[in-house]
Every structure is written in structure tokens, then in C-alpha cells.
Scaffold this active site. Structure first.
Site, PDB file in Angstrom:
ATOM      1  N   ASP B 167       0.834  -1.203   0.000  1.00 56.16           N
ATOM      2  CA  ASP B 167       0.000   0.000   0.000  1.00 56.16           C
ATOM      3  C   ASP B 167       0.874   1.261   0.000  1.00 56.16           C
ATOM      4  O   ASP B 167       0.573   2.250  -0.680  1.00 56.16           O
ATOM      5  CB  ASP B 167      -0.910  -0.010   1.233  1.00 56.16           C
ATOM      6  CG  ASP B 167      -1.997   1.046   1.165  1.00 56.16           C
ATOM      7  OD1 ASP B 167      -2.420   1.408   0.049  1.00 56.16           O
ATOM      8  OD2 ASP B 167      -2.427   1.516   2.234  1.00 56.16           O
ATOM      9  N   LYS B 213      -9.532   7.147 -11.872  1.00 47.98           N
ATOM     10  CA  LYS B 213      -9.012   5.864 -11.400  1.00 47.98           C
ATOM     11  C   LYS B 213      -7.587   5.624 -11.899  1.00 47.98           C
ATOM     12  O   LYS B 213      -7.278   5.869 -13.064  1.00 47.98           O
ATOM     13  CB  LYS B 213      -9.907   4.706 -11.850  1.00 47.98           C
ATOM     14  CG  LYS B 213     -11.315   4.757 -11.260  1.00 47.98           C
ATOM     15  CD  LYS B 213     -12.143   3.584 -11.763  1.00 47.98           C
ATOM     16  CE  LYS B 213     -13.533   3.605 -11.122  1.00 47.98           C
ATOM     17  NZ  LYS B 213     -14.401   2.545 -11.665  1.00 47.98           N
TER      18      LYS B 213
END
Lengths: 248, 248
Positions: B167, B213
Site C-alpha cells: 500500500d 481511477k
């Protein structure tokens, strides 16, 4: 090295079930309790159970703790109690020191190693949580209070810390259902950030079992269940002890 | 409360880009540097850059650090240097204290809060890493040495700690490409466990951008690239500053 590992595997195979490789609290608990039950109590120091309340737990964490704890024992007529539908799972920061075979394992694994979610000595700073299992419903629940050292976005919990708790709860669940497992996949949808200091519910449900595969779904919600923070599918695979230790 | 948040948002909007909400190191760096560049240097204490070598870094970590650092500056004819294809991204354990607007933010966010991956004072105990960005190839790389407090399976790194680093690297990458983002999805396949103490490579590549996105793929491999530990797809969504702070 190979000889040592062989002895480890041989020793551990005799122990039956082993902990879940994603460091599931429940499995460590099961494993440690299995060990302790089979040996004189004086043989081991009593490990600290990190899933019991401490001074850092807020009112919402305590409310949930009491709620699930009250369903671990049910009072019957006459004042006697029997086991309820839920079972609290104790949680330790290392299991190997309590396990036969540790004498070999300690040669390989650093003595200082600690479970990722239980590595902080400052109460309330990182992961405060307790897990519960319901065998009738085949569900697992985690109550989780997020500490100030878990920051990602300003004032909110890091996505990796959320993933860590999801892996912990679903991994514990899979291990209870199928014995030793490894995490094969985590597919996490992040819907809503979690503020630091807040308490959330982590609910894990069995989807299906196919051979060695265990499919689990998991939701992280606000403590009253009204807001969904994440939804997840998780896949675990049953493994042998040698696989776990050799990391192959 | 709403008034305070309004002031925060107003103040921060003026600042332009903000950090990535999954606590990306690069963004904190970018943000902090932006702040510092626009103000007298005496205005702030110099923050510690956690991505520089310390005594805990092993030989493999140092080898990779030198390898990528050597590509951050390229020597030209005549002995002068110019920027190379890679750029090292500094890393701090908090950015708010260095940002104008912190006077408001500190009312909401605990002053003790620290970035999850930089919350440990013991060098080498948890996450040791440095990130690099290559603008030509639009790639990001993390070099990561896993400490003994990240344990999941016996002697190996917790799945949640691996997810945390994925992440961190992919989030930094997405933020460099698109400004402030939130993690919308992490889909991680765990192929092979990572031994505690080892150093691995985390390589993040842009797959595609569609409107707001950003689709990214990421591999965690052994330091020589020969063994794949995980492969991941990650989805990030560009956001506004108010979304980030309000957590809506």
C-alpha cells in the site's frame, strides 16, 4: 540446517494443530493452550493474554467486550452457567517460547521476534483487539480499537493496518475451521476511512470450503454496524507443518 | 467542528497537492518539501528523513540502496553531474507538524499520531525502507528490510505487514502520478512467505488511468528478483482535499 528443520517438523507434527501462518491470535491461543494442557502448569510461565481490557480501552471497546463476553457464558435456571454461543480467543505476542520444540526453533528464529499486532508495549498506541468465535454460526468477530501510531491519511488508520486486522481475524477463523493455513489471497475494497482512536467491528463469515481451500468474506463496520469501512474476500489454503516452517 | 473543518479545507486547498491518504512516504515528502520550499528554512525544524541508511541495514539493503542511489545522479563528461532516471523519495513520520494549517489540524488529530510504517524508534525492528521513482518509466520501487517485530508465521513476515508495504509503495506511486488519492482496492496474491530479516524489492508499475481511477500492478520479489513473494493489483481514486480530511 536441514537437520534442525527436520527435528522441528518432527516435533511439531506430534503436536497436532499449529498456528495459522498469518499470525492469527486464535491459533496462537489454541496452540498455546494445547501445549499448556498437556504439561504440568509449573513447566511454563503463564503468558500474558493481550486480548483482555487495559486502561486504554474506551467506552465503545468496553461495551463490545462486555456484549460478547456476556454471550460466552449463559446463566441457567438454578444459577449455574454453561458455555454460550461465543468463545473469546486469548492472544499472545509469541507462541514458540511456550511450545515444545522451541529449543530448536529458537536457533533459527530470532529470540526478539514478536507478533506484528502485539509488538508494542504502550497500551492503546497500536492494535487493541479481542477475537470471538461462534461455532454454531461458524463466524468470527474482532473488536478493534485503532491507536494513534497506526496513522495513514491524516487522522485516519493506514490501509495496511486495516489489512493487518482483516488478515488476523479471517486467518484465525480459517485456522479454527481447517487447522494450519496460509493466506493465499486478500481482496480488500476500502469504502470509508477509519478515524484514529475509533472502535470498529470486524466480522468474518465462512463462504465455502473446497478441498484445501477456505473462502471467507469479511466486513469492517462501525461499532454499531451502520457504516461499512471495508469489505473483503479472503482465500486460505490448508498446509502441513513442514510447509509452514520451511516457508517453501 | 464543521467550522474548523471548513477552515482546514480552505487552508489546505491553497496548498495544492496533499499527501496520499494511505500514508505514502513519497507524498509526505513531496508535501513537506513543498511546504519547506515556500517558507524561510528557519521557520521549521528539519524533519528526520527515515529513508536514509542506519546501523540496522544489512548488506543486501545497502547494496540495493547504493544501486538505486547511483542512478539518481549521472556523471557527465567533464565531471559534472545531472539528474539520473531515478529519484529517491525522503520519508517522514508525520507531515502535519511541518504544514501551515497544522494549528487547526492539531485540534482534531492527536499530536502523538505517527505514520504507521515509521512509528518505531528502534532501528531495524519494523519497517526499514526507501522508495525510488522513475519518471521515464513511470515506475516506483521500494527496497524493504523486514524487522523482527513484523512476525506473522514463525520466523516470517505477517501478511498485514506485507500489505502495508504494498500500500505504501503503490500509494506513493499513484500520488506522484495523479495527486491526492485514496486506496480503493488491494488484491494481493501471497505466493511465498518472506523470512524475517530479509530484504525484498517492491516494484510498482502503472497499468492504466481511467478518469479518476489509477490502476497499478505490484510485485514483491527477492532482492535479486528470482523469487516472487506476492503479486498485487491496486486501484486508487483521485480525491479532493476535503474528502481526505472529512473522511466521507
Amino acid at each position: 540446517m536441514a537437520g534442525s528443520l527436520g527435528r522441528i517438523c518432527k516435533g511439531l507434527k506430534r503436536l497436532g494443530s499449529l498456528i495459522h501462518p498469518s499470525a492469527s491470535v486464535s491459533v496462537r491461543a489454541t496452540f498455546a493452550r494445547t501445549m499448556l494442557q498437556g504439561l504440568p502448569s509449573s513447566f511454563f510461565l503463564k503468558p500474558r493474554d493481550f486480548s483482555l481490557p487495559n486502561s486504554s480501552w474506551g467506552s465503545e471497546m468496553m461495551r463490545l467486550y462486555k456484549h460478547y463476553n456476556s454471550q460466552c457464558e449463559v446463566e441457567m435456571e438454578g444459577g449455574e452457567t454453561r458455555e454460550g454461543p461465543w468463545q473469546r480467543l486469548p492472544s499472545y505476542n509469541r507462541f514458540l517460547k511456550y511450545a515444545p520444540g522451541g529449543v530448536y526453533l529458537s536457533k533459527i528464529i530470532q529470540s526478539k521476534a514478536r507478533l506484528f499486532t502485539r509488538n508494542c508495549r504502550d497500551p492503546g498506541a497500536t492494535f487493541e483487539y479481542a477475537l470471538y468465535f461462534n461455532s454454531e454460526e461458524q463466524k468470527c468477530v474482532g473488536i478493534f480499537q485503532a491507536g494513534h501510531l497506526l496513522e495513514g491519511p491524516p487522522g485516519h488508520v493506514h490501509g495496511g493496518a486495516i489489512a493487518t486486522m482483516i488478515d488476523t481475524v479471517t486467518g484465525a477463523h480459517a485456522t479454527i475451521l481447517s487447522g494450519p493455513v496460509v493466506t493465499a489471497n486478500l481482496n480488500i475494497n476500502y469504502r470509508r476511512p477509519i478515524p484514529l482512536g475509533s472502535t470498529v467491528l470486524i466480522e468474518s463469515s465462512l463462504d465455502k470450503k473446497e478441498g484445501k481451500k477456505i473462502f471467507i468474506t469479511c466486513k469492517v463496520t462501525s461499532s454499531d454496524g451502520s457504516k461499512v469501512h471495508t469489505d473483503t474476500t479472503a482465500l486460505f489454503v490448508s498446509i502441513g507443518v513442514s510447509h509452514l516452517l520451511l516457508g517453501s
